[in-house]
Design a protein around this motif. Structure first.
Motif, PDB file in Angstrom:
ATOM      1  N   ASP A 193     -42.282 -45.259 -15.415  1.00 41.92           N
ATOM      2  CA  ASP A 193     -43.597 -44.660 -15.202  1.00 41.92           C
ATOM      3  C   ASP A 193     -44.684 -45.473 -15.888  1.00 41.92           C
ATOM      4  O   ASP A 193     -45.768 -45.696 -15.333  1.00 41.92           O
ATOM      5  CB  ASP A 193     -43.616 -43.218 -15.725  1.00 41.92           C
ATOM      6  CG  ASP A 193     -42.769 -42.288 -14.883  1.00 41.92           C
ATOM      7  OD1 ASP A 193     -42.546 -42.604 -13.697  1.00 41.92           O
ATOM      8  OD2 ASP A 193     -42.311 -41.257 -15.411  1.00 41.92           O
ATOM      9  N   GLU A 194     -44.398 -45.906 -17.099  1.00 35.75           N
ATOM     10  CA  GLU A 194     -45.362 -46.719 -17.833  1.00 35.75           C
ATOM     11  C   GLU A 194     -45.564 -48.064 -17.143  1.00 35.75           C
ATOM     12  O   GLU A 194     -46.689 -48.571 -17.047  1.00 35.75           O
ATOM     13  CB  GLU A 194     -44.870 -46.936 -19.266  1.00 35.75           C
ATOM     14  CG  GLU A 194     -45.853 -47.709 -20.145  1.00 35.75           C
ATOM     15  CD  GLU A 194     -45.314 -47.946 -21.547  1.00 35.75           C
ATOM     16  OE1 GLU A 194     -46.037 -48.540 -22.362  1.00 35.75           O
ATOM     17  OE2 GLU A 194     -44.160 -47.546 -21.819  1.00 35.75           O
ATOM     18  N   LEU A 195     -44.485 -48.638 -16.643  1.00 33.45           N
ATOM     19  CA  LEU A 195     -44.577 -49.921 -15.949  1.00 33.45           C
ATOM     20  C   LEU A 195     -45.455 -49.788 -14.707  1.00 33.45           C
ATOM     21  O   LEU A 195     -46.308 -50.653 -14.433  1.00 33.45           O
ATOM     22  CB  LEU A 195     -43.181 -50.398 -15.568  1.00 33.45           C
ATOM     23  CG  LEU A 195     -43.105 -51.682 -14.736  1.00 33.45           C
ATOM     24  CD1 LEU A 195     -43.766 -52.835 -15.467  1.00 33.45           C
ATOM     25  CD2 LEU A 195     -41.657 -52.010 -14.395  1.00 33.45           C
ATOM     26  N   ARG A 196     -45.260 -48.723 -13.950  1.00 36.85           N
ATOM     27  CA  ARG A 196     -46.072 -48.511 -12.751  1.00 36.85           C
ATOM     28  C   ARG A 196     -47.549 -48.406 -13.104  1.00 36.85           C
ATOM     29  O   ARG A 196     -48.410 -48.986 -12.418  1.00 36.85           O
ATOM     30  CB  ARG A 196     -45.613 -47.250 -12.028  1.00 36.85           C
ATOM     31  CG  ARG A 196     -46.423 -46.934 -10.770  1.00 36.85           C
ATOM     32  CD  ARG A 196     -45.888 -45.719 -10.059  1.00 36.85           C
ATOM     33  NE  ARG A 196     -45.937 -44.536 -10.908  1.00 36.85           N
ATOM     34  CZ  ARG A 196     -45.430 -43.343 -10.575  1.00 36.85           C
ATOM     35  NH1 ARG A 196     -44.823 -43.208  -9.409  1.00 36.85           N
ATOM     36  NH2 ARG A 196     -45.517 -42.317 -11.392  1.00 36.85           N
ATOM     37  N   GLU A 197     -47.848 -47.675 -14.162  1.00 38.55           N
ATOM     38  CA  GLU A 197     -49.242 -47.507 -14.557  1.00 38.55           C
ATOM     39  C   GLU A 197     -49.856 -48.830 -15.005  1.00 38.55           C
ATOM     40  O   GLU A 197     -50.991 -49.163 -14.637  1.00 38.55           O
ATOM     41  CB  GLU A 197     -49.342 -46.482 -15.683  1.00 38.55           C
ATOM     42  CG  GLU A 197     -50.771 -46.249 -16.164  1.00 38.55           C
ATOM     43  CD  GLU A 197     -50.872 -45.193 -17.238  1.00 38.55           C
ATOM     44  OE1 GLU A 197     -51.961 -45.053 -17.816  1.00 38.55           O
ATOM     45  OE2 GLU A 197     -49.852 -44.515 -17.508  1.00 38.55           O
ATOM     46  N   GLU A 198     -49.118 -49.585 -15.807  1.00 33.20           N
ATOM     47  CA  GLU A 198     -49.657 -50.844 -16.315  1.00 33.20           C
ATOM     48  C   GLU A 198     -49.810 -51.880 -15.205  1.00 33.20           C
ATOM     49  O   GLU A 198     -50.741 -52.686 -15.228  1.00 33.20           O
ATOM     50  CB  GLU A 198     -48.770 -51.388 -17.439  1.00 33.20           C
ATOM     51  CG  GLU A 198     -48.700 -50.490 -18.671  1.00 33.20           C
ATOM     52  CD  GLU A 198     -50.067 -50.185 -19.269  1.00 33.20           C
ATOM     53  OE1 GLU A 198     -51.015 -50.977 -19.048  1.00 33.20           O
ATOM     54  OE2 GLU A 198     -50.204 -49.147 -19.937  1.00 33.20           O
ATOM     55  N   LEU A 199     -48.902 -51.885 -14.242  1.00 30.63           N
ATOM     56  CA  LEU A 199     -49.072 -52.767 -13.091  1.00 30.63           C
ATOM     57  C   LEU A 199     -50.356 -52.423 -12.340  1.00 30.63           C
ATOM     58  O   LEU A 199     -51.071 -53.315 -11.859  1.00 30.63           O
ATOM     59  CB  LEU A 199     -47.864 -52.651 -12.154  1.00 30.63           C
ATOM     60  CG  LEU A 199     -46.588 -53.364 -12.596  1.00 30.63           C
ATOM     61  CD1 LEU A 199     -45.420 -52.959 -11.698  1.00 30.63           C
ATOM     62  CD2 LEU A 199     -46.764 -54.876 -12.568  1.00 30.63           C
ATOM     63  N   GLY A 200     -50.647 -51.131 -12.237  1.00 29.94           N
ATOM     64  CA  GLY A 200     -51.891 -50.712 -11.600  1.00 29.94           C
ATOM     65  C   GLY A 200     -53.109 -51.194 -12.355  1.00 29.94           C
ATOM     66  O   GLY A 200     -54.107 -51.618 -11.756  1.00 29.94           O
ATOM     67  N   ASP A 201     -53.040 -51.154 -13.699  1.00 29.05           N
ATOM     68  CA  ASP A 201     -54.168 -51.626 -14.506  1.00 29.05           C
ATOM     69  C   ASP A 201     -54.395 -53.122 -14.321  1.00 29.05           C
ATOM     70  O   ASP A 201     -55.538 -53.593 -14.285  1.00 29.05           O
ATOM     71  CB  ASP A 201     -53.916 -51.304 -15.985  1.00 29.05           C
ATOM     72  CG  ASP A 201     -53.990 -49.810 -16.270  1.00 29.05           C
ATOM     73  OD1 ASP A 201     -54.557 -49.076 -15.440  1.00 29.05           O
ATOM     74  OD2 ASP A 201     -53.484 -49.379 -17.321  1.00 29.05           O
ATOM     75  N   VAL A 202     -53.305 -53.884 -14.223  1.00 36.70           N
ATOM     76  CA  VAL A 202     -53.436 -55.321 -13.981  1.00 36.70           C
ATOM     77  C   VAL A 202     -54.008 -55.571 -12.586  1.00 36.70           C
ATOM     78  O   VAL A 202     -54.880 -56.424 -12.394  1.00 36.70           O
ATOM     79  CB  VAL A 202     -52.075 -56.026 -14.149  1.00 36.70           C
ATOM     80  CG1 VAL A 202     -52.163 -57.487 -13.688  1.00 36.70           C
ATOM     81  CG2 VAL A 202     -51.606 -55.958 -15.599  1.00 36.70           C
ATOM     82  N   LEU A 203     -53.529 -54.809 -11.615  1.00 35.06           N
ATOM     83  CA  LEU A 203     -54.032 -54.946 -10.247  1.00 35.06           C
ATOM     84  C   LEU A 203     -55.519 -54.625 -10.181  1.00 35.06           C
ATOM     85  O   LEU A 203     -56.277 -55.269  -9.445  1.00 35.06           O
ATOM     86  CB  LEU A 203     -53.242 -54.026  -9.311  1.00 35.06           C
ATOM     87  CG  LEU A 203     -53.630 -54.041  -7.837  1.00 35.06           C
ATOM     88  CD1 LEU A 203     -53.485 -55.441  -7.249  1.00 35.06           C
ATOM     89  CD2 LEU A 203     -52.773 -53.048  -7.063  1.00 35.06           C
ATOM     90  N   LEU A 204     -55.944 -53.639 -10.961  1.00 35.92           N
ATOM     91  CA  LEU A 204     -57.361 -53.298 -11.005  1.00 35.92           C
ATOM     92  C   LEU A 204     -58.193 -54.491 -11.456  1.00 35.92           C
ATOM     93  O   LEU A 204     -59.283 -54.742 -10.917  1.00 35.92           O
ATOM     94  CB  LEU A 204     -57.587 -52.117 -11.950  1.00 35.92           C
ATOM     95  CG  LEU A 204     -59.048 -51.801 -12.288  1.00 35.92           C
ATOM     96  CD1 LEU A 204     -59.836 -51.457 -11.035  1.00 35.92           C
ATOM     97  CD2 LEU A 204     -59.131 -50.674 -13.306  1.00 35.92           C
TER      98      LEU A 204
END
Length: 353
Positions: A193-204
């Motif tokens: 779950d944390e990985l998914r969120e952090e990948l989203g932050d990088v994508l942002l």
């Protein structure tokens, strides 16, 4: 009296759903067949993007009128008629149409909940002969379709948010570094779950910088968009994977890496294997990267000697790279163990007070 007449059929209600992430008019063949065969096609949303394409196809749509109640819709199906209802597009483009977190675009629209609830109540009452109810997806999201939502949201934030609208590449640079480190930490923690969120932050960060560049604020360079960014990396990936998209072969990961480096050298026309190695990265990672370039190029380079811990660390980083160990990752793992030991010692100190 007994008759041989068949009971009147109760008809059919079809809720036709479409994804806002697919161009309007690109409907599935079953959807077109159902629309053409329907006795009535209803759409309360007079501005629905699908309407011009339906009219062009010769399909009569009763649009822009108040949505029928559940009972009116049931009555309209009397005599075995088929009524197609096109739900409104009342939800935000970035919303989750399905309401279940999947975002697959097969929901009934936020403005049509009263109708579906009413049909459910009628069906549950047992007092009404209900028509057949069918949910017919007219279009589906392709993989990656939610990226369009991100672009849409970023465009709006860039226009309307006082903070986001004035940001520049340089102003956001520190956040890119922070998000990259948080992503590494999520990977090390092994929390999905944390990985998914952090990948989203990088994508942002990627989408944000592309949006700034689209506004022409790219340090006096030509503007470009997120589509240009995607096109560039697609072209690069295809060019650097001839064993996937071309006629070359690669049997091992080492073969792939060697070809990748050779291709990069030709593309960049670099004079040294050290060109393109960012000197601003952490010291151990920098030393390991340089050692990897030397080893791949087959160069015989003696390590510089000198006094101080820096040269000792350099030698250890080169030794680790030669052994196939990332020294930065290894040190971080050891440091995390050290952190745990510190916490254990702190807990023990508190217990003895």
């Amino acid at each position: 009296m007994v008759t041989d007449e068949a009971p009147a059929t109760s008809g059919r209600i079809v809720l036709l759903t479409v994804s806002h992430r697919v161009a309007p008019g690109l409907l599935s063949w079953p959807a077109w067949q159902t629309l053409r065969a329907a006795d009535r096609v209803l759409c309360a949303d007079g501005g629905h993007p699908l309407l011009p394409y339906l009219r062009e196809a010769g399909i009569t749509v009763e649009a822009g009128t108040p949505a029928p109640t559940a009972q009116e819709l049931v009555d309209a199906c009397a005599g075995g008629r088929t009524v197609v209802v096109i739900p409104s597009t009342g939800g935000e483009a970035a919303g989750d149409d399905a309401g279940d977190g999947t975002g697959d675009g097969t929901g009934d629209g936020t403005g049509d909940g009263a109708l579906t609830d009413g049909l459910a109540r009628l069906a549950g009452s047992g007092r009404v002969q209900m028509p057949d109810l069918e949910l017919l997806p007219g279009s589906y999201d392709l993989p990656g379709a939610r990226l369009l939502d991100l672009v849409h949201v970023m465009d709006r934030i860039r226009r309307e948010c006082p903070w986001s609208s004035v940001q520049t590449h340089k102003g956001l640079a520190k956040y890119g570094i922070e998000e990259a480190y948080e992503l590494v930490e999520a990977i090390e923690d092994g929390d999905a779950d944390e990985l998914r969120e952090e990948l989203g932050d990088v994508l942002l960060q990627v989408v944000f910088h592309a949006r700034i560049a689209q506004d022409g604020l790219n340090e006096e360079n030509e503007p470009f968009s997120i589509d240009d960014v995607a096109a560039t990396i697609v072209e690069k990936l295809i060019h650097r994977h001839p064993h996937v998209f071309g006629d070359e072969t690669a049997e091992t990961p080492e073969d792939v890496k060697a070809h990748w480096l050779r291709t990069k050298a030709v593309e960049k026309q670099r004079d040294s294997v050290t060109d393109g190695v960012p000197l601003g990265q952490p010291g151990l990672a920098l030393a390991s990267k340089l050692a990897g370039r030397v080893r791949t190029a087959g160069l015989d380079v003696e390590l510089p000697t000198g006094d101080g811990i820096g040269y000792d660390l350099l030698a250890m980083a080169v030794q680790a790279e030669k052994a196939g160990v990332d020294p930065e990752t290894a040190l971080r793992a050891a440091a995390r163990t050290y952190r745990d030991a510190i916490r254990t010692a702190e807990a023990g100190a508190v217990a003895t007070e």
